[in-house]
Design a protein around this motif. Structure first.
Motif, short mmCIF file in Angstrom:
data_model
loop_
_atom_site.label_atom_id
_atom_site.label_comp_id
_atom_site.label_asym_id
_atom_site.label_seq_id
_atom_site.Cartn_x
_atom_site.Cartn_y
_atom_site.Cartn_z
N VAL A 20 -66.74 47.01 71.92
CA VAL A 20 -66.47 48.34 72.48
C VAL A 20 -66.86 48.34 73.96
CG1 VAL A 20 -67.11 50.77 72.36
CG2 VAL A 20 -66.82 49.45 70.26
N ALA A 21 -65.96 48.86 74.80
CA ALA A 21 -66.21 48.86 76.25
C ALA A 21 -67.34 49.83 76.58
CB ALA A 21 -64.94 49.28 76.98
N PRO A 22 -68.17 49.49 77.59
CA PRO A 22 -69.31 50.35 77.92
C PRO A 22 -68.89 51.79 78.20
CG PRO A 22 -69.43 48.29 79.13
CD PRO A 22 -68.13 48.25 78.38
N LYS A 33 -75.81 48.57 77.28
CA LYS A 33 -75.83 47.18 77.70
C LYS A 33 -76.44 46.28 76.63
CE LYS A 33 -76.27 45.09 82.04
NZ LYS A 33 -77.12 44.63 83.07
N GLY A 34 -77.47 46.84 75.98
CA GLY A 34 -78.22 46.01 75.04
C GLY A 34 -77.56 45.80 73.69
N CYS A 35 -76.49 46.55 73.41
CA CYS A 35 -75.96 46.44 72.05
C CYS A 35 -74.70 45.58 71.99
CB CYS A 35 -75.72 47.81 71.45
SG CYS A 35 -74.41 48.63 72.30
N SER A 36 -74.35 44.94 73.05
CA SER A 36 -73.24 43.97 73.08
C SER A 36 -71.94 44.49 72.46
CB SER A 36 -73.62 42.69 72.34
OG SER A 36 -74.87 42.27 72.66
N GLY A 37 -71.61 45.71 72.75
CA GLY A 37 -70.32 46.24 72.28
C GLY A 37 -70.30 46.61 70.81
N ASP A 38 -71.47 46.72 70.19
CA ASP A 38 -71.54 47.09 68.78
C ASP A 38 -71.91 48.58 68.70
OD1 ASP A 38 -72.37 47.65 66.21
OD2 ASP A 38 -73.36 45.72 65.90
N MET A 97 -70.36 54.87 76.20
CA MET A 97 -71.10 55.94 76.87
C MET A 97 -70.58 57.30 76.44
SD MET A 97 -73.67 55.46 78.74
CE MET A 97 -73.87 56.66 80.01
N LYS A 98 -69.25 57.40 76.33
CA LYS A 98 -68.66 58.68 75.94
C LYS A 98 -69.19 59.11 74.58
CE LYS A 98 -64.23 58.31 78.14
NZ LYS A 98 -62.91 57.81 77.88
N VAL A 99 -69.19 58.15 73.64
CA VAL A 99 -69.65 58.47 72.28
C VAL A 99 -71.13 58.86 72.31
CG1 VAL A 99 -70.00 57.54 69.97
CG2 VAL A 99 -67.95 56.94 71.25
#
Ligand SMILES: Nc1ncnc2c1ncn2[C@@H]1O[C@H](COP(=O)(O)OP(=O)(O)OP(=O)(O)O)[C@@H](O)[C@H]1O
Length: 691
Positions: free
Chosen positions: A295-297, A331-336, A301-303
């Motif tokens: 998932v893109a940052p 940043k820390g969740c690697s797109g999860d 962020m929106k979510v």
């Protein structure tokens, strides 16, 4: 996870709050049997997997994944305790991944393009399906928690399609009766659980294809269109992928509805996708593959912002992280997204001491550096270059980030930089000015670590690929010196384990620093995409091992080491022509004992490295920790076995060089060519007696 997290004891109430909801299947008095429940699998479990991963990505809960996967879940309509479940749902302890689960396509944090791709596939294979068309199969891949399942569920809802999902049975304590019921024949022989699992799965597919899902209270029966979803792959298929392929062949021939597999990426090299769905099977059964990205940052962020705002309305006591903190979290969740939401919930809990730790640490560092109003942008900037920031990211529930080799190499070779302001610019003495570079935005050592590849193997890939990205020959010379130094550091087997880290540091930083065309942020564009390749070393090494084994067996009477044979004896024998040698020996001597200057050696064909390739060839997979140390004997044994089977010649196993002319590989001199070469070199034939 940081020490504070590990060391912290949860109070019983806290523990209950977090765990009760997720484990009430086990703790509760509903009496769900732990026995085999094949019927469960057959009834269609639409919507129930929403909760199954809720805690799997929560800090410290990695091992719960297996449990949560196995948990048989049900929507509020298909469970007898729906009332208490509802009450619980409304409590503030409900996992936010469920509470704020996406309801529409617009809510999904997934790339729009991917949603469209899946939707188009579904429409084509459900609504525009030819009546005589067989079953179609779709494989969805991508990192864990990037919304693959959520996408399928929302699209299925929008299209009015039922989802029938397979869940692995909790226990495999089969009785003979169970097996007889499933397989339809009487079996006196011992039935292994794995066989029963395969039979159950096959039976599920058959029934899901034949019968409609049981209609639950409140569900409409307007549409009988459906799809079958497999996310919980039966373990047996990992042991014996051919059994899955057989089932799929039958499914494709006989089925009427689409089958969707969801497989998450795996970074460790033994990719499940490659194992279960090799290329040949994908082609044979026309299986479509759609790969999701993390998932893109910005979407993330929106979510997170939406959740924070909603929570602030409901419960003002909750701690509301600021924008900078949310960015760190993303940043820390690697797109999860699952991990991000779980972390957000965890750290928004007022009583969470870990969170306090983190925020106070953050505050302290902000005060120390005089960061107040500009905290957000400074943190962003600092996060790019300061390693302690990475640790901070870990402190707020960061995932163990991994990257595929392809991306790791790209990060090193493209080495993004950031310009320095005048005040930050370190004043180098004039004789060192040529070494001035803008600040690197990456940590090469971190990248190598995240690629899950041994240092020497990473160096091999770098060595193979760096030249294409350089524009100046002097830079290449400098980079190659660094690579040589890195090679020396890894040379000694007894210290290799320790030295590998230094070695990759030298090679990656050496290559990055040497490339002057990428020294500054402003001169980094314009390179475009260039393919990456696998090291030729793999091929050359296997050829070398093959030659060693052949030299040893063909010239055993000399009692010399393979290296000595190939570098000293055979070149000497090549100068002689001994009619007493057999054809195999002559061919081998021609092959390795001569380096004809007149012959032009073509470049080996390079194999492209694809974006999810684990990078370790199958032959080396078991030696990934230390491929260079792979023992020659193991390869030789393997090759000798092959050869003895293929061409036994006078009891001697022959290398590829020694087979009859038509079998020689094209890299080897063919007998006729060898003859011509001999004539060209005007060799004198002398008498030679080895005895
Ligand atoms: N905006 C959102 N977009 C996608 N998922 C969201 C969103 N908000 C919350 N979620 C939740 O995040 C989770 C995403 O997990 P999902 O199972 O879809 O991922 P996956 O890619 O299938 O991962 P895995 O391979 O681990 O199953 C779901 O529980 C979903 O409800």
């Amino acid at each position: 996870m940081s020490g504070s997290a590990a060391g912290r004891q949860l109070s019983p109430a806290e523990a209950k709050g977090w765990l009760a909801g997720s484990f009430d299947d086990f703790f509760g008095s509903e009496g769900i049997s732990s026995g085999v429940v094949p019927e469960n699998s057959l009834q269609g479990n639409s919507g129930r997997n929403q909760r199954k991963k809720d805690l799997s990505a929560a800090p410290g809960c990695g091992t719960n994944r297996v449990l949560s996967r196995k948990r048989a879940k049900a929507s509020s309509v298909d469970r007898p305790c729906s009332k208490s479940r509802q009450n619980w749902s409304q409590s503030q302890d409900e996992p936010w991944v469920d509470k704020y689960k996406p309801e529409t396509q617009n809510d999904l944090a997934v790339q729009k393009k991917k949603i469209e791709e899946v939707e188009t596939w579904l429409r084509m294979h459900i609504f525009q399906r030819h009546p005589k068309q067989g079953g179609s199969v779709l494989l969805l891949t991508g990192p864990a928690g990037c919304g693959k399942t959520a996408t399928i569920q929302i699209l299925a809802k929008d299209l009015g399609v039922q989802v029938q999902e397979w869940t692995n049975p909790i226990s495999l304590d089969f009785t003979k009766e169970d097996v007889r019921n499933i397989s339809g024949h009487d079996s006196n022989s011992h039935a292994f659980p794995s066989q029963a699992q395969t039979a159950l799965f096959q039976d599920f597919l058959l029934r899901a294809n034949k019968y409609n899902k049981l209609q639950m209270l409140g569900e409409s029966s307007q549409n009988d269109k459906k799809l079958i979803l497999i996310e919980d792959m039966p373990n047996q298929f990992y042991r014996d992928p051919s059994s899955l392929h057989e089932i799929l062949r039958r499914f494709v021939r006989t089925s009427r509805c689409p089958l969707i597999f969801i497989i998450s990426d795996n970074f460790s090299g033994d990719s499940n996708q490659r194992l279960l769905f090799p290329k040949e099977v994908l082609e044979e059964l026309c299986i479509s593959v759609i790969s999701f990205k993390p998932v893109a940052p910005t979407n993330m962020m929106k979510v997170l912002n939406r959740i924070v705002a909603a929570e602030a309305n409901i419960n003002r006591e909750n701690y509301a992280p600021d924008r900078a903190s949310l960015e760190l979290l993303c940043k820390g969740c690697s797109g999860d997204i699952r991990s991000a939401i779980n972390s957000l919930q965890f750290f928004s809990m007022k009583e969470c001491s870990l969170e306090k730790d983190f925020w106070s640490r953050k505050k302290r560092s902000s005060t120390l550096k005089g960061e107040t109003a500009a905290a957000v942008c400074n943190i962003r900037k600092k996060s790019k270059s300061d390693i302690s920031e990475d640790q901070a990211i870990q402190a707020i529930g960061g995932k163990d980030a991994s990257i595929f080799l392809f991306h790791a190499l790209g990060k090193i070779i493209y080495c993004k930089r950031e310009p320095l302001s005048e005040s930050e610019f370190p004043q180098l003495p004039s004789h060192l000015l040529e070494h001035h570079r803008d600040t690197l935005l990456i940590h090469p050592e971190d990248i190598v670590e995240k690629s899950h590849m041994s240092g020497s193997m990473f160096n091999l890939y770098l060595h193979q690929n760096y030249v294409e990205f350089f524009t100046d020959i002097d830079d290449i010379v400098r980079a190659s010196e660094y690579l040589s130094a890195a090679d020396v550091l890894c040379g000694n087997w007894s210290s290799r384990l320790v030295m590998e880290e230094y070695s990759t540091s030298v090679s990656t930083r050496g290559v990055i620093h040497s490339n002057k065309s990428r020294a500054f942020a402003h001169c980094q564009g314009g390179m475009g995409f260039r393919p990456l390749h696998k090291p030729q070393w793999f091929f050359i090494n296997s050829k070398y091992q093959e030659n060693c084994a052949a030299a040893k067996s063909l010239f055993s009477s000399f009692c010399l080491s393979p290296e000595c044979l190939q570098t000293e004896l055979l070149p000497y024998l090549a100068k002689l022509a001994n009619p007493m040698r057999n054809e195999a020996q002559i061919a081998f001597i021609q092959d390795v004992g001569r380096l004809p200057l007149k012959r032009h050696f073509g470049r080996l064909k390079l194999e492209t490295l694809t974006d999810k390739d684990p990078g370790v060839p199958d032959l080396l997979a078991g030696y990934e920790e230390d491929p260079i140390d792979m023992h020659a004997a193991d390869v030789a044994v393997q090759m000798e076995e092959n050869r003895t089977n293929e061409n036994d010649c006078d009891g001697l196993p022959l290398s590829s060089s020694q087979r009859s002319g038509s079998e020689l590989p094209c890299s080897q001199p063919q007998p006729v060519a060898a003859q011509v070469a001999m004539e060209e070199d005007e060799l004198n034939i002398e008498e030679y007696d080895s005895d």
